[in-house]
Scaffold this motif. Structure first.
Motif, PDB file in Angstrom:
ATOM      1  N   SER A 141     106.666 -25.573 139.463  1.00 50.58           N
ATOM      2  CA  SER A 141     106.129 -26.919 139.296  1.00 50.58           C
ATOM      3  C   SER A 141     106.930 -27.940 140.100  1.00 50.58           C
ATOM      4  CB  SER A 141     106.123 -27.296 137.816  1.00 50.58           C
ATOM      5  OG  SER A 141     105.664 -28.616 137.632  1.00 50.58           O
ATOM      6  N   ARG A 142     108.262 -27.781 140.103  1.00 46.61           N
ATOM      7  CA  ARG A 142     109.102 -28.696 140.883  1.00 46.61           C
ATOM      8  C   ARG A 142     108.836 -28.548 142.381  1.00 46.61           C
ATOM      9  NH1 ARG A 142     113.280 -31.181 137.961  1.00 46.61           N
ATOM     10  NH2 ARG A 142     112.542 -31.287 135.805  1.00 46.61           N
ATOM     11  N   ILE A 143     108.710 -27.318 142.827  1.00 46.03           N
ATOM     12  CA  ILE A 143     108.454 -27.089 144.252  1.00 46.03           C
ATOM     13  C   ILE A 143     107.114 -27.703 144.654  1.00 46.03           C
ATOM     14  CG2 ILE A 143     108.009 -25.310 145.988  1.00 46.03           C
ATOM     15  CD1 ILE A 143     110.019 -23.531 144.446  1.00 46.03           C
ATOM     16  N   LYS A 144     106.121 -27.541 143.808  1.00 42.24           N
ATOM     17  CA  LYS A 144     104.814 -28.152 144.088  1.00 42.24           C
ATOM     18  C   LYS A 144     104.942 -29.670 144.205  1.00 42.24           C
ATOM     19  CE  LYS A 144     100.021 -28.170 142.325  1.00 42.24           C
ATOM     20  NZ  LYS A 144      99.808 -29.578 141.992  1.00 42.24           N
ATOM     21  N   ASP A 145     105.721 -30.284 143.325  1.00 39.85           N
ATOM     22  CA  ASP A 145     105.936 -31.735 143.387  1.00 39.85           C
ATOM     23  C   ASP A 145     106.582 -32.130 144.706  1.00 39.85           C
ATOM     24  OD1 ASP A 145     104.865 -32.023 140.858  1.00 39.85           O
ATOM     25  OD2 ASP A 145     106.811 -32.153 139.839  1.00 39.85           O
TER      26      ASP A 145
END
Length: 406
Positions: free
Chosen positions: A204-208
């Motif tokens: 999720s962080r990488i997607k952000d």
């Protein structure tokens, strides 16, 4: 020509200068270069023949998906660790090995054959092609400096780009192309970028981060076909027509060179003991190895630049010294990945996890990974170097996951 005048060898040749070599190294990546340096540092007899399919002298590969693709660096190729090959190494570029006979101790290409006393296989891996691509489709891969030159040339005139795949190369390249100024979409069959490897919270962080630099992330989507020149059909019926397509859908290890030999090969990787020895006169380093790890206590595979350097150092040393002076492969595998302006640090055995414990840190985070027995098997950090160093120490100890969570 004697060993003493080995420094006079031409560096880049089209044919070997002799019929017999004390050491032949197949591959010019991190593993091969590190092996050559270590072997000669340990007073291994020369000369050394290094054979590679690459058309360029050895270079640093990590910048290709980052600074080179973003436009911060030109695709000229920095020497590995800032140094050229040592004296005493002959380098054959653009040379494809056609046969290796480890019992007769010979290596052959189309137009030549040489004998060896010792062989180090550091063939790395090849980028997988996109199976959905039809004939004539224009699809880039990114594994070599020449790939990077071609990709950068296309990026200079492109407005839109599609990256297929959400592994580390896919994520790094998508962010870099966006930083260059392209409108970028990333398509992945995963529910989130790198979710299978790193877990949902880190994904999720990488997607952000990707979305923050302008990458459109399309998860849970597969490419059904790519028609010439660049018409992409997704499995949800969407049609895309980007100016540039990069496929980053994994790699195929290069150990098949020893198929049908006395060495054991599994899935394109050559089995070795913890001294990285695969046969009486053969050592292996890097992506092409499935090597017994001195701490993990089991064979593991790695696909990371730093690990290839470490394995090459051990393979080269062990090829040069007596049995009682052999080194074991026992460093903790891992790597750093730069996605836009964010640096992830990851150390793990690399054969999966059953539990991922996410913890926030001031301006960062850490993820602790455990297996079904409750042992710590990996650590991922962002802006948390203390956790990273502690995680590596706990991995060395084969510590329980509970120790990491204290």
């Amino acid at each position: 020509m004697t060993v003493s005048d080995a420094s006079t060898f031409p560096r880049h040749q089209s044919l070997p200068s002799r019929e017999h070599y004390p050491l032949v190294i197949i591959g010019s990546g991190a593993g091969g270069v590190s092996a050559a340096r270590s072997y000669l540092d340990a007073a291994g007899p020369g000369p050394v023949l290094m054979v590679t399919e690459d058309i360029d002298p050895p270079y640093e590969r990590p910048p290709l998906s980052k600074e080179v693709l973003s436009g911060e660096k030109e695709p000229t190729g920095d020497p590995v660790n800032g140094e050229g090959l040592p004296d005493g190494v002959e380098l054959l570029l653009a040379s494809s090995i056609s046969a290796v006979d480890i019992e007769k101790q010979t290596v052959a290409a189309k137009s030549w054959s040489v004998e060896f006393d010792r062989l180090i296989v550091a063939t790395g891996a090849r980028s997988k092609s996109l199976h959905a691509a039809q004939e004539g489709a224009e699809i880039h891969l990114l594994r070599s400096l020449d790939d990077a030159r071609t990709l950068v040339a296309s990026a200079r005139t492109a407005y839109t780009a599609l990256v297929i795949g959400s592994g580390f190369i896919g994520c790094e390249a998508a962010a870099s192309l966006a930083q260059r100024g392209l409108n970028v979409a990333l398509v992945t069959p995963e529910n989130g970028p790198q979710e299978q490897r790193l877990g949902a919270a880190a994904s999720s962080r990488i997607k952000d981060w990707l979305e923050a630099v302008g990458v459109e992330v399309r998860t849970g989507r597969s490419v059904k076909s790519v028609a010439a020149p660049r018409v992409v059909q997704l499995d949800d019926g969407t049609s895309l027509n980007p100016d540039l397509i990069l496929a980053a859908v994994g790699v195929t290890p290069g150990g098949t060179l020893l198929d049908n030999s006395p060495a054991e090969v599994r899935g394109g990787r050559i089995m070795t003991g913890q001294h990285l020895k695969a046969h009486a006169t053969v050592w292996v380093a890097g992506d092409s190895a499935l090597a017994q790890h001195g701490v993990a206590g089991r064979p593991i595979m790695v696909e990371h630049w730093g690990d290839a350097l470490a394995m090459g150092e051990i393979a080269g040393h062990n090829a040069a010294v007596e049995q009682n002076a052999q080194k074991s492969w026992d460093s903790i595998p891992g790597f750093w990945s730069i996605i836009g302006d964010h640096t992830l640090k990851y150390s793990a055995w690399g054969d999966g996890f059953s539990t991922a414990e996410f913890r926030e840190r001031p301006d960062g985070f850490v993820v602790w990974y455990g297996d079904e027995r409750g042992e710590l098997v990996g650590v991922l950090t962002y802006n948390s170097d203390d956790d990273y160093e502690r995680g590596q120490h706990l991995l060395e100890q084969r510590a329980p996951l509970s120790h990491a969570l204290k």
